[in-house]
Design a protein around this motif. Structure first.
Motif, PDB file in Angstrom:
ATOM      1  N   SER A   8     -32.611  10.679  52.227  1.00 36.61           N
ATOM      2  CA  SER A   8     -33.103  11.778  51.351  1.00 36.61           C
ATOM      3  C   SER A   8     -31.933  12.275  50.514  1.00 36.61           C
ATOM      4  O   SER A   8     -30.716  12.380  50.988  1.00 36.61           O
ATOM      5  N   GLY A   9     -32.025  12.409  49.153  1.00 36.80           N
ATOM      6  CA  GLY A   9     -31.313  12.973  48.306  1.00 36.80           C
ATOM      7  C   GLY A   9     -30.291  11.758  47.567  1.00 36.80           C
ATOM      8  O   GLY A   9     -29.403  12.369  46.742  1.00 36.80           O
ATOM      9  N   PHE A  10     -30.628  10.690  47.890  1.00 31.61           N
ATOM     10  CA  PHE A  10     -29.862   9.512  47.397  1.00 31.61           C
ATOM     11  C   PHE A  10     -30.876   8.650  46.501  1.00 31.61           C
ATOM     12  O   PHE A  10     -31.162   7.574  47.134  1.00 31.61           O
ATOM     13  N   PRO A  11     -31.449   8.949  45.443  1.00 29.45           N
ATOM     14  CA  PRO A  11     -32.387   8.168  44.800  1.00 29.45           C
ATOM     15  C   PRO A  11     -32.061   7.004  44.363  1.00 29.45           C
ATOM     16  O   PRO A  11     -30.953   6.806  43.823  1.00 29.45           O
ATOM     17  N   GLU A  12     -32.779   5.910  44.361  1.00 30.54           N
ATOM     18  CA  GLU A  12     -32.725   4.559  43.796  1.00 30.54           C
ATOM     19  C   GLU A  12     -33.847   4.288  42.902  1.00 30.54           C
ATOM     20  O   GLU A  12     -35.108   4.589  43.233  1.00 30.54           O
ATOM     21  N   LEU A  13     -33.465   3.890  41.773  1.00 31.56           N
ATOM     22  CA  LEU A  13     -34.544   3.712  40.723  1.00 31.56           C
ATOM     23  C   LEU A  13     -35.253   2.133  40.773  1.00 31.56           C
ATOM     24  O   LEU A  13     -34.256   1.341  40.925  1.00 31.56           O
ATOM     25  N   LEU A  14     -36.432   1.884  40.709  1.00 31.27           N
ATOM     26  CA  LEU A  14     -36.997   0.633  40.597  1.00 31.27           C
ATOM     27  C   LEU A  14     -36.385   0.214  39.067  1.00 31.27           C
ATOM     28  O   LEU A  14     -35.964   0.902  38.128  1.00 31.27           O
ATOM     29  N   ILE A  61     -19.283  19.860  49.896  1.00 31.66           N
ATOM     30  CA  ILE A  61     -18.335  18.965  49.572  1.00 31.66           C
ATOM     31  C   ILE A  61     -18.391  17.924  50.362  1.00 31.66           C
ATOM     32  O   ILE A  61     -18.181  18.235  51.889  1.00 31.66           O
ATOM     33  N   TYR A  62     -18.676  16.610  50.192  1.00 28.19           N
ATOM     34  CA  TYR A  62     -18.531  15.470  50.967  1.00 28.19           C
ATOM     35  C   TYR A  62     -16.898  15.172  50.999  1.00 28.19           C
ATOM     36  O   TYR A  62     -16.179  14.927  50.177  1.00 28.19           O
ATOM     37  N   VAL A  63     -16.558  15.041  52.213  1.00 29.42           N
ATOM     38  CA  VAL A  63     -15.110  14.498  52.542  1.00 29.42           C
ATOM     39  C   VAL A  63     -15.168  13.216  52.738  1.00 29.42           C
ATOM     40  O   VAL A  63     -15.867  12.416  53.581  1.00 29.42           O
ATOM     41  N   LEU A  64     -14.138  12.291  52.181  1.00 28.31           N
ATOM     42  CA  LEU A  64     -13.840  10.876  52.155  1.00 28.31           C
ATOM     43  C   LEU A  64     -12.872  10.913  53.671  1.00 28.31           C
ATOM     44  O   LEU A  64     -12.117  11.375  53.973  1.00 28.31           O
ATOM     45  N   ARG A  65     -13.706   9.633  54.626  1.00 32.52           N
ATOM     46  CA  ARG A  65     -13.242   9.697  55.850  1.00 32.52           C
ATOM     47  C   ARG A  65     -13.452   7.887  56.340  1.00 32.52           C
ATOM     48  O   ARG A  65     -14.497   7.484  56.005  1.00 32.52           O
ATOM     49  N   ARG A  66     -12.180   7.543  56.703  1.00 31.98           N
ATOM     50  CA  ARG A  66     -12.632   6.175  57.088  1.00 31.98           C
ATOM     51  C   ARG A  66     -13.184   6.276  58.525  1.00 31.98           C
ATOM     52  O   ARG A  66     -12.727   7.169  59.419  1.00 31.98           O
ATOM     53  N   LEU A  67     -13.931   5.333  58.920  1.00 31.48           N
ATOM     54  CA  LEU A  67     -14.364   5.222  60.254  1.00 31.48           C
ATOM     55  C   LEU A  67     -13.648   5.314  61.497  1.00 31.48           C
ATOM     56  O   LEU A  67     -13.704   6.119  62.352  1.00 31.48           O
ATOM     57  N   ARG A 116     -23.102  16.230  46.177  1.00 32.55           N
ATOM     58  CA  ARG A 116     -23.161  17.301  46.359  1.00 32.55           C
ATOM     59  C   ARG A 116     -24.087  17.509  47.802  1.00 32.55           C
ATOM     60  O   ARG A 116     -25.477  17.082  47.803  1.00 32.55           O
ATOM     61  N   GLY A 117     -23.578  17.965  48.853  1.00 35.67           N
ATOM     62  CA  GLY A 117     -24.330  17.893  50.053  1.00 35.67           C
ATOM     63  C   GLY A 117     -25.220  19.038  50.134  1.00 35.67           C
ATOM     64  O   GLY A 117     -25.041  19.758  51.340  1.00 35.67           O
ATOM     65  N   GLU A 118     -26.040  19.304  49.511  1.00 39.25           N
ATOM     66  CA  GLU A 118     -26.949  20.193  49.416  1.00 39.25           C
ATOM     67  C   GLU A 118     -28.382  19.653  49.879  1.00 39.25           C
ATOM     68  O   GLU A 118     -28.755  18.489  50.163  1.00 39.25           O
TER      69      GLU A 118
END
Length: 450
Positions: A8-14, A61-67, A116-118
């Motif tokens: 959800s919230g990460f749209p992908e287009l055909l 805000i999305y924080v960048l993190r390594r696994l 944006r993490g909304e």
């Protein structure tokens, strides 16, 4: 592996939808470049301390993190990193970092994704693309750039196959001067209250003006009268004067807003309108003059699809201040609802204008040679994957949306068929060209009640 579920919230287009997005971006870029704006692309991460300013956006805000990292990844200076949530913050950093190599006023356009993490909803996504233009000066920036930036975006959006658009423009000096002239104690709180008029009824906003800005009920009513002025010409100046409030800052704001309206007058038409709307405030504190929002006819539920304004302190290194003016257009915010409603679509899902038929596997080299001749002249094409009866090859072209099928012959003769009309004619691969409208996929705007 089970079928994956969409995020959800990460749209992908055909593919056909992606045609629309790419053509929109290309059109915007052409217009911006015609006006001398240079394209830049900034990194997707910024130090978290630069992104987080103690505002409402911090929690998104999305924080960048390594696994395997114990803590969030950091840059060389030990700063935690986050994905940028708009293009303004990274642009401000870019100006400071590269100021010694830039020529001011610096004219830039930038079309990039942001994160944006909304809560996802129509028109609001966790990953989205924006298109920004800005002009930035060093220590000073002439007001005429306000007029220029608004007009450039008017021309850019007018060139797009979109429903009607309304640029609603105001000036922070105008409203600040009006509130100051009225004697309202907390002008900033008054601006924030008026900015809620698209969400709250006027009597509720009036209550906020009294409780949070210290206005009297009479002053609150005057603020609402100012916010009710909306015209497509400079007659707003007289309407404001008739409210009987005097202030030097108000006078300056009236002059500047009138200049923007006049400066865009020759660019407006039935598709794109520019109006003075004295309700527009833009709640962000950094706006200092011109402010605007863009709305799309029939999609008012999305609220604004673009906005921007003047900021006299985009960035500062303590010695030099960089004022600027800019406008942002929400590419994803605008296009995805239109694609979902079937208002916009691509004319075909593949770039190929021609499918070269294959008589048998032994003749593949001949078909490939024909395709190469067409490609050498800029005609996108592909060779059919498997030799089949020509009727099946034609149906392959239909499924892929390819308008023409090319039939090579062992004796060196060639024919090309428009599968939409059934017309089939002799053709020379060194000379034949499809009609211009078929050469590349196009954006198709379907008739619809808006």
């Amino acid at each position: 592996m089970s079928k994956p579920s969409p995020l959800s919230g990460f749209p992908e287009l055909l593919p056909a939808q992606r045609v629309v997005e790419r053509e929109i971006v290309a059109s915007l870029s052409r217009t911006f470049e015609l006006h001398g704006f240079a394209n830049i692309e900034t990194r997707v991460v910024e130090p978290l301390e630069r992104l987080a300013k103690g505002g409402e956006i911090d929690k998104e805000i999305y924080v960048l993190r390594r696994l395997q990292a114990e803590d969030s990844d950091v840059d060389s200076g030990g700063n935690m990193l986050g994905l940028h949530f708009d293009l303004t913050v990274p642009f401000a950093r870019y100006v400071l970092e590269h100021a010694g190599k830039l020529e001011f006023p610096f004219r830039r356009f930038q079309i990039q994704p942001a994160w944006r993490g909304e809560r996802p909803q129509e028109g609001r996504y966790r990953q989205f693309t924006q298109a920004d233009i800005d002009i930035v000066g060093r220590d000073e920036l002439g007001f005429h750039h306000d007029v220029e930036v608004v007009r450039v975006m008017v021309e850019a959006l007018d060139a797009l196959p979109l429903p009607g658009l309304s640029f609603q423009v105001n000036n922070r000096k105008l409203i600040q001067g009006f509130y100051r002239g009225l004697g309202i104690p907390d002008v900033t709180a008054a601006i924030k209250a008026i900015d809620k008029l698209d969400k709250l009824p006027s009597d509720e906003v009036a209550r906020l003006l009294v409780e949070q800005a210290g206005a009297t009920p009479e002053q609150a009513q005057r603020c609402l009268e100012l916010a009710g002025i909306r015209v497509a010409d400079t007659s707003f100046v007289q309407q404001v004067r008739e409210l009987g409030v005097g202030d030097e800052l108000l006078d300056q704001g009236l002059t500047e807003l009138a200049a923007v309206i006049d400066g865009c007058a020759s660019a407006v038409n039935d598709h794109v309108r520019v109006e003075a709307n004295l309700r527009i405030a833009r709640g962000l504190d950094y706006y200092t003059g011109t402010v605007l929002e863009v709305f799309m006819d029939g999609y008012e539920r999305l609220k604004s699809v673009g906005g921007g304004g003047r900021y006299d302190a985009l960035a500062s290194d303590g010695r030099t201040t960089y004022p600027g003016v800019g406008v942002s257009f929400g590419v994803s915010r605008t296009l995805i609802p239109l694609l979902a409603d079937g208002v916009l679509d691509g004319s075909r899902p593949v770039p190929s204008a021609v499918l070269v038929a294959l008589v048998d596997e032994d003749s593949r080299g001949h078909s490939l040679a024909v395709a190469q001749q067409l490609r050498a002249r800029g005609i996108p094409c592909e060779v059919v994957a498997h030799p089949q009866k020509f009727g099946k090859q034609i149906r392959t072209a239909e499924r892929r949306g390819i308008p023409f099928v090319w039939f090579p012959s062992a004796d060196g003769s060639h024919e090309v068929k428009d599968i939409r009309t059934g017309e089939q004619v002799a053709a020379d691969p060194a000379a034949w060209t499809p009609p211009t409208e078929d050469l590349r996929p196009r954006v198709v705007m379907k008739e619809q009640e808006l």
